[in-house]
Design a protein around this motif. Structure first.
Motif, mmCIF file in Angstrom:
data_model
loop_
_atom_site.group_PDB
_atom_site.id
_atom_site.type_symbol
_atom_site.label_atom_id
_atom_site.label_comp_id
_atom_site.label_asym_id
_atom_site.label_seq_id
_atom_site.Cartn_x
_atom_site.Cartn_y
_atom_site.Cartn_z
ATOM 1 N N LEU A 1 -37.098 120.013 -88.762
ATOM 2 C CA LEU A 1 -36.661 120.532 -87.467
ATOM 3 C C LEU A 1 -35.926 121.851 -87.672
ATOM 4 O O LEU A 1 -35.501 122.163 -88.793
ATOM 5 C CB LEU A 1 -35.768 119.510 -86.772
ATOM 6 C CG LEU A 1 -36.462 118.169 -86.488
ATOM 7 C CD1 LEU A 1 -35.451 117.040 -86.372
ATOM 8 C CD2 LEU A 1 -37.280 118.259 -85.218
ATOM 9 N N TRP A 2 -35.744 122.596 -86.571
ATOM 10 C CA TRP A 2 -35.189 123.932 -86.757
ATOM 11 C C TRP A 2 -33.676 123.980 -86.772
ATOM 12 O O TRP A 2 -33.095 124.748 -87.523
ATOM 13 C CB TRP A 2 -35.736 124.877 -85.685
ATOM 14 C CG TRP A 2 -37.094 125.372 -86.077
ATOM 15 C CD1 TRP A 2 -38.273 125.080 -85.475
ATOM 16 C CD2 TRP A 2 -37.399 126.202 -87.192
ATOM 17 N NE1 TRP A 2 -39.305 125.666 -86.147
ATOM 18 C CE2 TRP A 2 -38.794 126.376 -87.218
ATOM 19 C CE3 TRP A 2 -36.648 126.814 -88.189
ATOM 20 C CZ2 TRP A 2 -39.449 127.124 -88.171
ATOM 21 C CZ3 TRP A 2 -37.292 127.563 -89.149
ATOM 22 C CH2 TRP A 2 -38.679 127.717 -89.138
ATOM 23 N N GLN B 1 -33.344 123.490 -90.581
ATOM 24 C CA GLN B 1 -33.308 124.732 -91.346
ATOM 25 C C GLN B 1 -32.188 125.656 -90.885
ATOM 26 O O GLN B 1 -31.977 126.722 -91.446
ATOM 27 C CB GLN B 1 -34.676 125.411 -91.260
ATOM 28 C CG GLN B 1 -35.734 124.549 -91.954
ATOM 29 C CD GLN B 1 -37.145 124.963 -91.651
ATOM 30 O OE1 GLN B 1 -37.438 126.147 -91.525
ATOM 31 N NE2 GLN B 1 -38.033 123.997 -91.530
ATOM 32 N N SER B 2 -31.444 125.229 -89.864
ATOM 33 C CA SER B 2 -30.253 125.954 -89.427
ATOM 34 C C SER B 2 -29.313 124.937 -88.809
ATOM 35 O O SER B 2 -29.691 124.272 -87.845
ATOM 36 C CB SER B 2 -30.625 127.031 -88.407
ATOM 37 O OG SER B 2 -29.469 127.719 -87.979
ATOM 38 N N TRP C 1 -22.779 128.288 -88.078
ATOM 39 C CA TRP C 1 -24.221 128.210 -88.245
ATOM 40 C C TRP C 1 -24.576 128.694 -89.645
ATOM 41 O O TRP C 1 -24.079 129.712 -90.102
ATOM 42 C CB TRP C 1 -24.938 129.100 -87.227
ATOM 43 C CG TRP C 1 -25.071 128.500 -85.873
ATOM 44 C CD1 TRP C 1 -24.344 128.797 -84.755
ATOM 45 C CD2 TRP C 1 -25.996 127.490 -85.480
ATOM 46 N NE1 TRP C 1 -24.754 128.039 -83.694
ATOM 47 C CE2 TRP C 1 -25.775 127.224 -84.110
ATOM 48 C CE3 TRP C 1 -26.992 126.775 -86.143
ATOM 49 C CZ2 TRP C 1 -26.511 126.285 -83.398
ATOM 50 C CZ3 TRP C 1 -27.730 125.845 -85.440
ATOM 51 C CH2 TRP C 1 -27.491 125.603 -84.083
ATOM 52 N N SER C 2 -25.439 127.966 -90.320
ATOM 53 C CA SER C 2 -25.878 128.403 -91.640
ATOM 54 C C SER C 2 -27.312 127.973 -91.876
ATOM 55 O O SER C 2 -27.754 126.931 -91.384
ATOM 56 C CB SER C 2 -24.972 127.823 -92.737
ATOM 57 O OG SER C 2 -24.974 126.411 -92.680
ATOM 58 N N TYR D 1 -37.645 133.175 -87.663
ATOM 59 C CA TYR D 1 -37.030 132.425 -86.565
ATOM 60 C C TYR D 1 -35.507 132.531 -86.619
ATOM 61 O O TYR D 1 -34.850 132.686 -85.594
ATOM 62 C CB TYR D 1 -37.456 130.962 -86.636
ATOM 63 C CG TYR D 1 -36.728 130.100 -85.643
ATOM 64 C CD1 TYR D 1 -37.040 130.152 -84.289
ATOM 65 C CD2 TYR D 1 -35.709 129.244 -86.059
ATOM 66 C CE1 TYR D 1 -36.365 129.367 -83.376
ATOM 67 C CE2 TYR D 1 -35.029 128.456 -85.141
ATOM 68 C CZ TYR D 1 -35.363 128.521 -83.801
ATOM 69 O OH TYR D 1 -34.678 127.752 -82.904
ATOM 70 N N GLN D 2 -34.952 132.472 -87.839
ATOM 71 C CA GLN D 2 -33.495 132.568 -87.974
ATOM 72 C C GLN D 2 -32.996 133.907 -87.438
ATOM 73 O O GLN D 2 -31.990 133.972 -86.730
ATOM 74 C CB GLN D 2 -33.082 132.414 -89.451
ATOM 75 C CG GLN D 2 -33.354 131.048 -90.041
ATOM 76 C CD GLN D 2 -32.577 129.971 -89.335
ATOM 77 O OE1 GLN D 2 -31.577 130.253 -88.697
ATOM 78 N NE2 GLN D 2 -33.047 128.742 -89.416
#
Length: 684
Positions: A258-259, A543-544, A551-552, A612-613
């Protein structure tokens, strides 16, 4: 255990004195031989609060600042030594060097002497005192050896050194001991459990017969195989081959990419609702997290969905002490007339504004028909209060007035950080330096991070009032949310295991503090989590992650890679399908990614993830008028440049001397040179 033994011998055993925990049996032994331990028969066992109070008295008498060297930290040290069976004269000097400039051993001795004068023991003494008794009174030890012809120990993998010493002393040469345990489920090293106790059992008790209980009556074949493949990566284990009682292999273990943590909470909520439509009960579902701070996202999502849930092993996120305190600070800043918030935090952290001062404020407020805050302002201008109290009270009221006035000019997130920092509340927990305090600090960061989803402090507080107003009763049917540590011994039809990312799980702190042993305990924790599932185990990673207010970008946990591919099904989440996800390849979820070398970061999936990040960062920063410079909001993005004059709420006026992304060095006119984040500054 009482019920099972009772059914075997056909009678009630409620009065059986030698069935219980080590501590409860220890208390019985001490009570029987109090005189031999220089105690009176009416001795008492201190609870934690009394123990801390006594240690604070000792620190004061030794002229040691208990704010710099917290009594709770000393209590944890002493408890750790007692769990290792160490009297003051046996503690290695190196173990005590960091506390109070090497005075910890002396303080431990003073503490033990003081306990003797008070005719008291603490919880750790219930283990240590029987060991001392057995070592100094061979006749008493022999009596117990004859009395206890056989000894049975359950959950042996969770015993500590002191408990191990007990058993060696009690069993003697006969060694009629039976231990039941699972070395793969030893997950309490942080509180003194010693996995080596079970690993060296055959060596310590030569001739012992080992019976492996490998038939599993809980989980399906795929779940057991996935867990077995993971735990096989540990070196420190006895080894076993689990097999299911039934023939059905069941569903593979699900791994979902998931994001971000928000999508993860939505995904789990959707999965639960889908299971509900198939008539699965909420009681049969659980979410097992590595840290309590992860719970907030799920709790808020479930409130939105109207899903019933219960938090096991602790209060809900917004009901925790540190969160209620922090919310009281924010409420009182937004509404200075909030008397309930005022009462909660006026002396938290300790400021010398105790019950007597609060009583005076109540009298003044009633007489004048004002709020407690206004009464504090009024009394602060009179001679009715002692000078020290008056000075402190005036400082508090000025701070709240300044914070309240800053609401329109400072973003609500930096304002919340400022309030918790300048009030000394965050510092109070940081200074305690205990595991519990670390968790509270992380929860405070998580709370600040939660403000990101709201346009203003008022909107956030309105949302919290709705969350807190939800039904708190234990519903007949509800999803269970708990930490992995709290789940040991439990089982559910469906188990969700979110947050499988490097640094979060396995915990970076655990690995930093304990090296390979810490990593292996984390892997055992993962094994415990998977094997709580009877039918479905659903792992997810993002992934974030917004964790502890920051946020990382994250990478999947190494534990995901260690799951045997043939028993796992990788299912990308909805956002992952849109932007591209990591895929299982050559037995690795990262494809050719190697966490150690960084190889594989040029694969298309990784590039799409990074794209995306950046898109997310740009979106967030544009909302606050910023621009991207290497993923950070630069000082220039705030309109702040080298040489400009700026203002800081705490440090006053100053001039910028250097700019490094969002970190600025400022020479303040009164406070001197400070490094500050750009968002805390405004042009003068």
């Amino acid at each position: 255990m009482r019920e099972r033994i009772g059914s075997l011998i056909g009678q009630s055993i409620e009065g059986m004195p030698w069935l219980g925990t080590f501590h409860s049996i220890g208390r019985k032994i001490v009570a029987r031989h109090a005189e031999a331990l220089n105690l009176s028969s009416n001795f008492t066992v201190l609870d934690t609060d009394d123990q801390i109070r006594l240690l604070k008295q000792i620190l004061s008498s030794e002229d040691i600042d208990h704010k710099r060297w917290p009594a709770r930290l000393l209590a944890n040290l002493i408890d750790g030594w007692k769990n290792r069976g160490l009297e003051p004269d046996k503690v290695p000097a190196g173990d005590a060097a960091f506390y109070a400039n090497g005075q910890a051993i002396k303080l431990y001795k003073i503490y033990q002497d003081r306990l003797k004068v008070l005719n008291c023991l603490d919880f750790g003494d219930l283990l240590l005192a029987p060991i001392r008794l057995f070592r100094t009174h061979p006749d008493i030890l022999q009596n117990y050896r004859e009395r206890f012809r056989y000894v049975l120990v359950d959950e042996y993998q969770d015993t500590n050194v002191a408990q191990y010493l007990w058993l060696r002393l009690l069993t003697g040469e006969n060694a009629n001991i039976c231990c039941v345990g699972d070395d793969d489920q030893s997950i309490y090293g942080w509180r003194g459990a010693e996995v080596d106790n079970i690993l060296r059992f055959e060596k310590d008790f030569p001739g012992a017969k080992v019976i492996r209980l490998e038939r599993n009556y809980r989980s399906t074949g795929n779940i057991l195989a996935a867990a077995a493949g993971l735990i096989a990566k540990n070196d420190g284990r006895l080894g076993k081959t689990l097999f299911p009682a039934g023939a059905d292999a069941g569903d593979p273990v699900s791994v979902t990419s998931l994001w971000d943590s928000e999508e993860e909470a939505r995904h789990v909520g959707d999965e639960i609702e889908a299971l509900q439509t198939k008539r699965h009960r909420l009681n049969d579902m659980a979410i097992l997290v590595r840290t309590a701070a992860q719970m907030r996202a799920f709790e808020e999502r479930f409130v939105t969905l109207g899903l019933s849930y219960r938090v096991i092993g602790g209060p809900r996120f917004y009901e925790r002490q540190e969160i209620r305190d922090a919310l009281a600070y924010l409420r009182l800043t937004a509404n200075p007339d909030d008397d309930l918030a005022f009462e909660r935090i006026i002396n938290t952290p300790k400021r010398g504004l105790g019950e007597a001062t609060l009583q005076q404020l109540h009298v003044c407020a009633r007489e004048r028909g004002t709020s407690l805050m206004q009464a504090a302002r009024d009394l602060g201008q009179t001679e009715q209060l002692k000078p020290k109290v008056r000075t402190t009270l005036n400082e508090v009221t000025r701070n709240f007035e300044r914070w309240h006035q800053a609401i329109p000019t400072i973003g609500h997130i930096p304002l919340a950080e400022m309030i918790l920092d300048e009030s000394g509340y965050t510092g109070m927990w940081k200074n305690e330096r205990t595991i519990e305090a670390q968790g509270r600090t992380e929860n405070l960061k998580e709370l600040v991070g939660a403000l990101e989803d709201f346009d203003s402090l008022a909107a956030f507080l309105e949302h919290i009032s709705l969350v807190m107003d939800t039904d708190k009763s234990d519903q007949a049917d509800a999803v269970s949310i708990m930490t992995l540590h709290g789940a040991k011994g439990l089982e559910f039809e469906t188990v969700f295991l979110p947050g499988w990312e490097e640094g979060l799980f396995p915990s970076q702190r655990s690995m930093d503090e304990n090296g390979r042993a810490g990593l292996e305990e984390e892997r055992r924790l993962a094994y415990v989590g998977i094997t709580r599932a009877k039918e479905r185990a659903k792992i997810s990673f993002v992934q974030s992650r917004l964790l502890h207010g920051t946020w990382s970008s994250t990478m999947p946990s190494r534990f995901v890679d260690e799951l045997p591919e043939e028993h796992v099904e990788v299912t990308p989440g909805p956002m992952s399908e849109r932007y591209g996800a990591y895929s299982m390849g050559a037995g690795r979820l990262h494809g050719d990614f190697n966490p150690a070398s960084g190889a594989g970061r040029t694969t298309p999936g990784w590039q799409r993830a990074q794209t995306y990040q950046v898109e997310r960062l740009e979106k967030d920063f544009k909302r606050s008028g910023g621009r991207i410079i290497e993923g950070k909001l630069s000082g220039a993005a705030h309109g702040l440049l080298k040489g400009e004059r700026v203002f800081h709420q705490k440090f006053g006026y100053g001039k910028i001397s250097t700019v490094e992304d969002d970190k600025l060095t400022v020479q303040f006119e009164k406070a001197g040179e400070k490094k500050v984040v750009a968002s805390f500054l405004t042009k003068a």
